[in-house]
Design a protein around this motif. Structure first.
Motif, PDB file in Angstrom:
ATOM      1  N   GLU A  20      67.113  64.867  57.452  1.00  0.00           N
ATOM      2  CA  GLU A  20      67.353  63.557  58.036  1.00  0.00           C
ATOM      3  C   GLU A  20      66.118  62.707  57.853  1.00  0.00           C
ATOM      4  O   GLU A  20      65.021  63.213  57.636  1.00  0.00           O
ATOM      5  CB  GLU A  20      67.729  63.663  59.511  1.00  0.00           C
ATOM      6  N   ARG A  52      83.483  52.031  54.711  1.00  0.00           N
ATOM      7  CA  ARG A  52      83.819  53.465  54.670  1.00  0.00           C
ATOM      8  C   ARG A  52      84.063  53.979  53.247  1.00  0.00           C
ATOM      9  O   ARG A  52      84.801  54.920  53.045  1.00  0.00           O
ATOM     10  CB  ARG A  52      85.037  53.774  55.536  1.00  0.00           C
ATOM     11  N   THR A  70      79.623  60.928  51.855  1.00  0.00           N
ATOM     12  CA  THR A  70      80.224  60.450  53.105  1.00  0.00           C
ATOM     13  C   THR A  70      81.689  60.843  53.209  1.00  0.00           C
ATOM     14  O   THR A  70      82.175  61.139  54.298  1.00  0.00           O
ATOM     15  CB  THR A  70      80.084  58.915  53.249  1.00  0.00           C
ATOM     16  N   GLY A  73      82.052  64.061  54.804  1.00  0.00           N
ATOM     17  CA  GLY A  73      81.388  64.171  56.108  1.00  0.00           C
ATOM     18  C   GLY A  73      80.072  64.922  56.062  1.00  0.00           C
ATOM     19  O   GLY A  73      79.446  65.137  57.101  1.00  0.00           O
ATOM     20  N   ARG A  76      75.861  61.466  56.522  1.00  0.00           N
ATOM     21  CA  ARG A  76      76.080  60.468  57.564  1.00  0.00           C
ATOM     22  C   ARG A  76      74.995  59.401  57.437  1.00  0.00           C
ATOM     23  O   ARG A  76      73.817  59.729  57.330  1.00  0.00           O
ATOM     24  CB  ARG A  76      76.046  61.142  58.934  1.00  0.00           C
ATOM     25  N   ASP A  87      71.514  61.511  57.496  1.00  0.00           N
ATOM     26  CA  ASP A  87      71.539  62.879  57.995  1.00  0.00           C
ATOM     27  C   ASP A  87      72.492  63.606  57.061  1.00  0.00           C
ATOM     28  O   ASP A  87      73.641  63.179  56.908  1.00  0.00           O
ATOM     29  CB  ASP A  87      72.046  62.873  59.443  1.00  0.00           C
TER      30      ASP A  87
END
Length: 177
Positions: A20, A52, A70, A73, A76, A87
């Motif tokens: 991160e 998105r 992204t 998932g 992030r 992250d």
């Protein structure tokens, strides 16, 4: 329009199999190829993050070395007052293991991002990015374009000498801000 890439030396933390930190920081001037000085305005990534779309995390902008995305998932992204934070879950691949090992040692060059400028303001040899279409963020192994912050890795179970080094680095960075 040709996508552009920018890199910054920055704070990356290793937390188990996660990294991160910040892929971009706001209001941090960078000399771009000696041609002009560029800054990123607060909110420059907002539209991209709201859309998105699928944004990748790569090693040195190489689409053959995907770390996360992204859509799945595993990456992030968010904007806060400092910049574009990330992250990511580091994969158990050669590229992932290499990046994690370098992060834990503090040997990474920084982060970078690939984008297309949507809204920019130019004034002589100064450019401000006001809105960008973000394509990817990349771990940079060598020299980033933006060098306004320090890279450091912090593992959750770092040995005591490393923790002391990381704490000194963070204190020095804070004093120079």
């Amino acid at each position: 329009m040709t996508p552009e890439r920018r890199a910054i030396a920055m704070d990356i933390r290793a937390k188990g199999r996660r990294l991160e930190g910040y892929a971009a920081t706001f209001d941090n001037p960078a000399s771009i190829g000696g041609r002009f000085t560029e800054t990123i305005a607060r909110g420059a990534f907002a539209a991209t993050l709201r859309s998105r779309g699928d944004i990748l995390a790569l090693v040195d902008h190489d689409p053959g070395r995907v770390l996360a995305r992204t859509r799945s998932g595993t990456l992030r992204l968010a904007e806060d007052t400092r910049g574009l934070s990330f992250d990511l879950d580091v994969p158990d691949t050669t590229a992932g293991r290499d990046v994690l090992a370098l992060a834990e040692r503090g040997d990474l060059g920084g982060m970078s991002f690939g984008f297309t400028a949507i809204d920019e303001h130019r004034d002589g040899d100064r450019r401000e990015l006001r809105a960008v279409d973000l394509h990817e963020v990349s771990v940079v192994l060598a020299w980033p374009a933006y060098d306004g912050t320090i890279i450091q890795a912090r593992a959750s179970e770092a040995p005591a000498p490393f923790r002391r080094y990381a704490e000194r680095t963070l204190k020095l960075w804070e004093l120079t801000r």
